[in-house]
Enzyme design. Structure first.
Site, PDB file in Angstrom:
ATOM      1  N   CYS A  78       0.835  -1.203   0.000  1.00  0.00           N
ATOM      2  CA  CYS A  78       0.000   0.000   0.000  1.00  0.00           C
ATOM      3  C   CYS A  78       0.877   1.263   0.000  1.00  0.00           C
ATOM      4  O   CYS A  78       1.508   1.555  -1.007  1.00  0.00           O
ATOM      5  CB  CYS A  78      -0.975  -0.039   1.171  1.00  0.00           C
ATOM      6  SG  CYS A  78      -2.429   1.010   0.920  1.00  0.00           S
ATOM      7  N   HIS A 166      -3.737  -5.447   0.795  1.00  0.00           N
ATOM      8  CA  HIS A 166      -3.170  -5.909   2.063  1.00  0.00           C
ATOM      9  C   HIS A 166      -3.234  -7.438   2.155  1.00  0.00           C
ATOM     10  O   HIS A 166      -4.293  -8.003   2.454  1.00  0.00           O
ATOM     11  CB  HIS A 166      -3.924  -5.275   3.243  1.00  0.00           C
ATOM     12  CG  HIS A 166      -3.634  -3.824   3.421  1.00  0.00           C
ATOM     13  ND1 HIS A 166      -2.594  -3.358   4.187  1.00  0.00           N
ATOM     14  CD2 HIS A 166      -4.247  -2.728   2.910  1.00  0.00           C
ATOM     15  CE1 HIS A 166      -2.571  -2.031   4.149  1.00  0.00           C
ATOM     16  NE2 HIS A 166      -3.565  -1.634   3.383  1.00  0.00           N
ATOM     17  N   GLU A 168      -1.969  -9.252   4.430  1.00  0.00           N
ATOM     18  CA  GLU A 168      -1.902  -9.696   5.823  1.00  0.00           C
ATOM     19  C   GLU A 168      -3.282  -9.885   6.455  1.00  0.00           C
ATOM     20  O   GLU A 168      -3.391 -10.555   7.487  1.00  0.00           O
ATOM     21  CB  GLU A 168      -1.069  -8.719   6.660  1.00  0.00           C
ATOM     22  CG  GLU A 168      -1.658  -7.342   6.857  1.00  0.00           C
ATOM     23  CD  GLU A 168      -1.346  -6.353   5.750  1.00  0.00           C
ATOM     24  OE1 GLU A 168      -1.439  -5.145   5.990  1.00  0.00           O
ATOM     25  OE2 GLU A 168      -1.020  -6.787   4.616  1.00  0.00           O
ATOM     26  N   SER A 220       1.974 -13.584  38.555  1.00  0.00           N
ATOM     27  CA  SER A 220       0.571 -13.203  38.695  1.00  0.00           C
ATOM     28  C   SER A 220      -0.378 -14.374  38.509  1.00  0.00           C
ATOM     29  O   SER A 220      -1.570 -14.234  38.763  1.00  0.00           O
ATOM     30  CB  SER A 220       0.231 -12.133  37.654  1.00  0.00           C
ATOM     31  OG  SER A 220       0.304 -12.678  36.349  1.00  0.00           O
ATOM     32  N   GLY A 221       0.142 -15.505  38.056  1.00  0.00           N
ATOM     33  CA  GLY A 221      -0.723 -16.618  37.717  1.00  0.00           C
ATOM     34  C   GLY A 221      -1.133 -16.590  36.267  1.00  0.00           C
ATOM     35  O   GLY A 221      -1.776 -17.514  35.768  1.00  0.00           O
ATOM     36  N   GLY A 222      -0.776 -15.516  35.541  1.00  0.00           N
ATOM     37  CA  GLY A 222      -1.119 -15.381  34.135  1.00  0.00           C
ATOM     38  C   GLY A 222      -0.130 -16.063  33.218  1.00  0.00           C
ATOM     39  O   GLY A 222       0.911 -16.566  33.639  1.00  0.00           O
ATOM     40  N   VAL A 223      -0.453 -16.053  31.933  1.00  0.00           N
ATOM     41  CA  VAL A 223       0.339 -16.770  30.934  1.00  0.00           C
ATOM     42  C   VAL A 223       1.743 -16.177  30.798  1.00  0.00           C
ATOM     43  O   VAL A 223       2.748 -16.898  30.853  1.00  0.00           O
ATOM     44  CB  VAL A 223      -0.374 -16.734  29.564  1.00  0.00           C
ATOM     45  CG1 VAL A 223       0.484 -17.402  28.500  1.00  0.00           C
ATOM     46  CG2 VAL A 223      -1.726 -17.404  29.658  1.00  0.00           C
ATOM     47  N   ASP A 224       1.838 -14.851  30.624  1.00  0.00           N
ATOM     48  CA  ASP A 224       3.120 -14.230  30.295  1.00  0.00           C
ATOM     49  C   ASP A 224       4.155 -14.405  31.405  1.00  0.00           C
ATOM     50  O   ASP A 224       5.289 -14.819  31.152  1.00  0.00           O
ATOM     51  CB  ASP A 224       2.925 -12.737  29.999  1.00  0.00           C
ATOM     52  CG  ASP A 224       1.958 -12.502  28.845  1.00  0.00           C
ATOM     53  OD1 ASP A 224       1.787 -13.415  28.024  1.00  0.00           O
ATOM     54  OD2 ASP A 224       1.356 -11.420  28.787  1.00  0.00           O
ATOM     55  N   SER A 225       3.775 -14.070  32.632  1.00  0.00           N
ATOM     56  CA  SER A 225       4.751 -14.165  33.722  1.00  0.00           C
ATOM     57  C   SER A 225       5.125 -15.622  33.988  1.00  0.00           C
ATOM     58  O   SER A 225       6.270 -15.918  34.321  1.00  0.00           O
ATOM     59  CB  SER A 225       4.215 -13.500  35.000  1.00  0.00           C
ATOM     60  OG  SER A 225       3.101 -14.196  35.521  1.00  0.00           O
TER      61      SER A 225
END
Length: 508
Positions: A78, A166, A168, A220-225
């Site tokens: 584009c 586009h 993508e 934190s119990g989350g995915v990332d940490s």
């Protein structure tokens, strides 16, 4: 260094999508502002120029010296394509009509490496206000649509290409094939960037970088940490010290559940009950931003106190992921500032530690894939996002222990019911909100005047946009009755049917 594709961002809303599509081909890529990117090295196998809301004809529009790429393959999308044509002597003019939406390729040069196996009449997605009216003499058209003569082009005798649609976005039905042609066949990337390879190289790099140093990290119990902690743990084992703080605003039973799951993974973790400190800091506060700041400051104070009990800590581990990094980089200038919205924001400055962020190159779905490869419990990897301030921003108005108790019970019943009815994994995020109002009700023969809770469930890909989840009416009826019958202090349940935008996922 691993081979990569360099994506230069001119401000397009789709730039992250380009990166995700390239990553799906098992090829590493990085996004950088068009005016602030690293010097090209042999590891850079190709360059992609993104779209932009700007016009190449405007004064001060994003500009770039294309000659610096030499023989490295280039794909302009584009605005990127228009810039290539414009700077080489072509003519870019305003479109007579705004070209936005679905179109079909009316001609395709199948001899072109970029368009191999792209069907004639293939659907593509247009989104531009300008069009390339005439190409430079050393360029050739390789695809057209009924209304766009120059839908794709190539600079003769080179590996420089431009497209005015586009690839993508999913509306371009064969867009992934086109990107594969560019990345694999033209740039000759070997497609060896996998979760296994990422883990192996990241752990080796962490081991070399951290040595025998001590690292502290908030979980934190989350995915990332969790995934970040497991990577650091694989590298330095017990030299990683994890701290999980109970701020009194967690979900029902979450503190012990998270501690148990982490200890089962072999992590060196300490749980800290700091509920009263947070309740004291929040006493009387009603403004959402004031509550966030009080929660953040108290967390930093508690974490800092606990971290100082560990000797010779030099590093702070964080679960920063790639969207956190690239969303904080402006295409207007060279400043690079990581957002501080995480629940550990401000810690590095206060504690004077070096930061280690093993996930800073990954998107969320890639983090989950790495977690799966590491063997992390699917219950953790599939856990719904939960805000850093926790229930503190789901209790509208002031926060008391009694209100936390009520909301924890409501949230617990809601989440349990979603899992029981096999709806939890079909929803991106769900939770309950305690409203600062009371309503009249009748329970038995008595008139009641009690609290109102709102249930919120959304479907989304990345949280940037979200639609309200169309949960079955029978389910909503059942969970409403269950909450009113079981949670003392609640006599009315409502369901939030707002989408983002214009609403946000959280109420505060």
């Amino acid at each position: 260094m691993a081979e990569q594709i360099l994506i230069l961002d001119f401000g397009s809303q789709y730039t992250q999508l380009i990166a995700r599509r390239v990553r799906e081909l098992n090829v590493y890529c990085e996004i950088h502002p068009f005016n602030h990117f690293p010097a090209l090295t042999p590891s850079v196998k190709g360059v992609i120029l993104s779209g932009s809301p700007c016009s190449v004809r405007d004064n001060g529009s994003p500009d770039l010296d294309l000659g610096q790429f030499g023989q490295v393959p280039v794909l302009g999308i584009c605005y990127g394509a228009q810039l290539m044509a414009h700077k080489s002597g072509g003519n870019v003019l305003p479109s007579t009509i705004r070209e936005y939406g679905r179109a079909r390729l009316s001609s395709v040069d199948h001899h072109s490496e970029l368009l191999k196996e792209i069907s004639l009449d293939s659907q593509v997605w247009m989104s531009h206000g300008d069009t390339i009216a005439a190409l430079p003499s050393d360029y050739e058209i390789i695809a057209s649509t009924a209304s766009v003569k120059v839908a794709a082009f190539r600079k003769k005798g080179s590996a420089q290409y431009g497209i005015q649609f586009h690839p993508e976005v999913t509306h371009s039905l064969e867009g992934k094939n086109l990107l594969r042609n560019f990345v694999v066949h033209i740039c000759r990337c070997s497609q060896d960037w996998t979760s296994e390879q990422f883990i192996e190289s990241t752990v080796a790099e962490l081991r070399s970088r951290l040595g025998s140093d001590q690292v502290v990290m908030a979980l934190s119990g989350g995915v990332d940490s969790t995934v970040a902690a497991m990577l650091i743990h694989k590298a330095i084992s017990k030299n990683l010290h994890c701290i999980f703080v109970d701020n009194g605003l967690l979900r029902q039973g979450e503190f012990q559940q998270v501690l148990d799951s982490y200890q089962g993974m072999g992590l060196n973790i300490k749980g800290v009950d700091a509920r009263q400190q947070f309740y004291t800091a929040l006493n009387g506060l009603t403004d959402p931003e004031a509550k966030r700041k009080a929660i953040g400051k108290t967390f930093i104070d508690v974490f800092d106190q606990e971290a100082h009990r560990i000797r010779d800590v030099k590093w702070l581990g964080q679960g920063t992921i790639y969207p956190d990094v690239i969303e904080s980089v402006s295409v207007k200038g060279p400043s690079v500032t990581i957002k501080s919205h995480h629940n550990v924001g401000g810690l590095p400055e206060k504690m004077k530690m070096k930061v280690v962020e093993p996930l800073r190159s990954l998107f969320k779905d890639e983090v989950r894939l790495v977690g799966k490869t590491l063997g992390i419990d699917p219950a953790i990897l599939g856990r719904h996002p939960f805000p850093g301030p926790g229930l503190g921003i789901r209790i509208l108005g002031d926060i008391t222990e009694e209100k936390v108790r009520i909301l924890q019970e409501v949230d617990g019943l809601f989440i349990s019911a979603l899992k029981r009815h096999h709806l939890y994994d079909k929803v991106w995020q769900a939770g309950a909100v305690l409203l600062p109002i009371q309503s009249v009700g009748v329970m038995g023969d008595e008139r009641t005047y009690e609290k109102v809770v709102a249930l919120r469930a959304v479907v989304s890909v990345d949280g940037m946009t979200a639609d309200w989840a169309h949960l079955p009416h029978e389910f909503l009826s059942e969970i409403s009755s269950e909450i009113i019958n079981k949670v003392k202090g609640v006599n009315r349940v409502v369901y939030d049917i707002s989408s983002k935008p214009p609403a946000t996922i959280e109420w505060e």
